[in-house]
Design an enzyme around this catalytic site. Structure first.
Site, PDB file in Angstrom:
ATOM      1  N   ASN A  12       0.872  -1.180   0.000  1.00 56.52           N
ATOM      2  CA  ASN A  12       0.000   0.000   0.000  1.00 56.52           C
ATOM      3  C   ASN A  12       0.904   1.224   0.000  1.00 56.52           C
ATOM      4  O   ASN A  12       1.497   1.550   1.023  1.00 56.52           O
ATOM      5  CB  ASN A  12      -0.889  -0.039   1.257  1.00 56.52           C
ATOM      6  CG  ASN A  12      -1.703   1.222   1.446  1.00 56.52           C
ATOM      7  OD1 ASN A  12      -1.785   2.054   0.542  1.00 56.52           O
ATOM      8  ND2 ASN A  12      -2.298   1.359   2.619  1.00 56.52           N
ATOM      9  N   LYS A  14       0.085   4.256  -0.277  1.00 60.00           N
ATOM     10  CA  LYS A  14      -0.554   5.440   0.308  1.00 60.00           C
ATOM     11  C   LYS A  14      -0.311   6.653  -0.602  1.00 60.00           C
ATOM     12  O   LYS A  14      -0.273   6.489  -1.819  1.00 60.00           O
ATOM     13  CB  LYS A  14      -0.042   5.651   1.740  1.00 60.00           C
ATOM     14  CG  LYS A  14      -0.184   4.370   2.577  1.00 60.00           C
ATOM     15  CD  LYS A  14       0.017   4.573   4.033  1.00 60.00           C
ATOM     16  CE  LYS A  14      -0.161   3.245   4.763  1.00 60.00           C
ATOM     17  NZ  LYS A  14      -0.080   3.366   6.195  1.00 60.00           N
ATOM     18  N   HIS A  99      -9.545   1.403   4.880  1.00 55.78           N
ATOM     19  CA  HIS A  99      -8.269   1.560   5.592  1.00 55.78           C
ATOM     20  C   HIS A  99      -8.475   2.533   6.750  1.00 55.78           C
ATOM     21  O   HIS A  99      -9.247   3.492   6.625  1.00 55.78           O
ATOM     22  CB  HIS A  99      -7.192   2.072   4.629  1.00 55.78           C
ATOM     23  CG  HIS A  99      -5.830   2.045   5.234  1.00 55.78           C
ATOM     24  ND1 HIS A  99      -5.403   3.010   6.112  1.00 55.78           N
ATOM     25  CD2 HIS A  99      -4.819   1.154   5.127  1.00 55.78           C
ATOM     26  CE1 HIS A  99      -4.175   2.697   6.519  1.00 55.78           C
ATOM     27  NE2 HIS A  99      -3.798   1.588   5.931  1.00 55.78           N
ATOM     28  N   GLU A 101      -6.836   4.903   7.774  1.00 53.79           N
ATOM     29  CA  GLU A 101      -6.589   6.318   7.440  1.00 53.79           C
ATOM     30  C   GLU A 101      -7.784   6.927   6.710  1.00 53.79           C
ATOM     31  O   GLU A 101      -8.056   8.124   6.842  1.00 53.79           O
ATOM     32  CB  GLU A 101      -5.285   6.429   6.621  1.00 53.79           C
ATOM     33  CG  GLU A 101      -4.066   6.170   7.508  1.00 53.79           C
ATOM     34  CD  GLU A 101      -2.864   5.568   6.815  1.00 53.79           C
ATOM     35  OE1 GLU A 101      -2.785   5.581   5.576  1.00 53.79           O
ATOM     36  OE2 GLU A 101      -1.970   5.064   7.537  1.00 53.79           O
ATOM     37  N   GLU A 169      -5.689  -4.838  10.637  1.00 58.71           N
ATOM     38  CA  GLU A 169      -4.605  -3.888  10.870  1.00 58.71           C
ATOM     39  C   GLU A 169      -4.885  -3.108  12.155  1.00 58.71           C
ATOM     40  O   GLU A 169      -5.693  -2.160  12.132  1.00 58.71           O
ATOM     41  CB  GLU A 169      -4.505  -2.891   9.711  1.00 58.71           C
ATOM     42  CG  GLU A 169      -4.221  -3.506   8.376  1.00 58.71           C
ATOM     43  CD  GLU A 169      -3.625  -2.479   7.416  1.00 58.71           C
ATOM     44  OE1 GLU A 169      -2.478  -2.671   7.006  1.00 58.71           O
ATOM     45  OE2 GLU A 169      -4.295  -1.487   7.107  1.00 58.71           O
ATOM     46  N   GLY A 175       2.418   2.159  10.707  1.00 57.36           N
ATOM     47  CA  GLY A 175       3.419   3.203  10.539  1.00 57.36           C
ATOM     48  C   GLY A 175       4.158   3.563  11.815  1.00 57.36           C
ATOM     49  O   GLY A 175       4.873   4.567  11.861  1.00 57.36           O
ATOM     50  N   SER A 214       3.131  -2.251  10.292  1.00 51.40           N
ATOM     51  CA  SER A 214       4.583  -2.347  10.517  1.00 51.40           C
ATOM     52  C   SER A 214       5.155  -3.728  10.192  1.00 51.40           C
ATOM     53  O   SER A 214       6.048  -4.199  10.886  1.00 51.40           O
ATOM     54  CB  SER A 214       4.938  -1.936  11.945  1.00 51.40           C
ATOM     55  OG  SER A 214       4.589  -0.581  12.169  1.00 51.40           O
TER      56      SER A 214
END
Ligand code: PGA
Length: 256
Positions: A12, A14, A99, A101, A169, A175, A214
């Site tokens: 991904n 991003k 996701h 985010e 996730e 991250g 991660s």
């Protein structure tokens, strides 16, 4: 592991990547080709790169492409959005929906995520549906109930191994360099598989459930070896072949 559950390693990117980064895609395509037949490899790129990459020569071989989000409509007055049909037209086979985010930056609810997943299916894409708890929810002992609630409300009514992939996730692992412990990952993936079986019956045995947050070369072997972990959704480490290829190789070792 059921044979239908060939591991999937999905990158991904991003909001990263310019045309000057296409060399990295080519290198990753080479590692996808090496893993072909044992591990599926995909890169979910910014929409601006999809068409360029799909049309580039030489071709991508076994590497599949994906988008990172989609609108629910096929076309229309939705400034700045991308229809799943546009992603498919640009060369995508996958689309990430829900996701964390997107959920936090754009206030996407489970209902929105479900509608996006169904739109992805309509366009012939495989939807990678993301779920995951925050650190606060985990500390309050709510991780499993939050994830199962998201799962229930975010998945389309009908799923098959070809149309839907689930990605667990934990939000606090994305991250941050933190990963859930193998025990926590095992427990969550097993809870997800049971919930899928209850809802979808035998189809659940064939659905792939990825871990994300991660994932790096130094933890990939341990994470991918966990029962019911059928691959990984990889952010930061997917940007360069040097950090992504070892994760694909780890999946290849496990798939043997
Ligand atoms: P990360 O991102 O690997 O950089 O933690 C994972 C993701 O957000 O899918």
């Amino acid at each position: 592991m059921a044979t239908a559950r060939r591991p999937l390693i999905a990158g991904n990117w991003k909001m990263n990547g310019l045309s000057s980064d296409l060399g990295a895609v080519r290198e990753i395509a080479a590692s996808a080709e090496t893993a072909a037949g044992q591990v599926d490899v995909a890169l979910c790129l910014p929409a601006t790169l999809l068409g360029q990459v799909a049309g580039a020569e030489p071709g991508l071989g076994a590497l599949k492409l994906g988008g990172q989000d989609c609108h629910t409509a096929t076309s229309g007055a939705h400034t700045g959005d991308t229809a799943p049909e546009m992603l498919a037209d640009a060369g995508a086979s996958y689309v990430i929906v829900g996701h964390s985010e997107r959920r936090s930056d754009h206030g996407e609810t489970d209902a929105v995520v479900k509608a996006k997943a169904e739109a992805g299916l309509r366009a012939g894409l495989t939807a990678i549906v993301c779920v995951g708890e925050t650190m606060g929810q985990r500390q309050a002992g709510l991780a499993t109930s939050v994830v199962l609630r998201q799962l229930h409300a975010s998945l389309p009514e009908t799923v098959t191994a070809d149309t839907v992939v689930i990605a667990y996730e934990p939000v606090w692992a994305i991250g941050t360099g933190l990963t859930a412990t193998p025990d926590d990952v095992r427990d969550m993936h097993s809870a997800i598989r049971s919930a899928l079986s209850e809802r979808f019956g035998a189809v659940a045995d064939d659905l792939r459930v990825l871990y994300g947050g991660s994932v790096k070369s130094d933890n990939a072997d341990a994470l991918l070896a966990i029962d019911d972990v059928d691959g990984a959704l990889v952010g930061g480490a997917s940007l360069k072949a040097a950090t992504f290829t070892p994760i694909v190789e780890a999946a290849t070792r496990i798939a043997k």
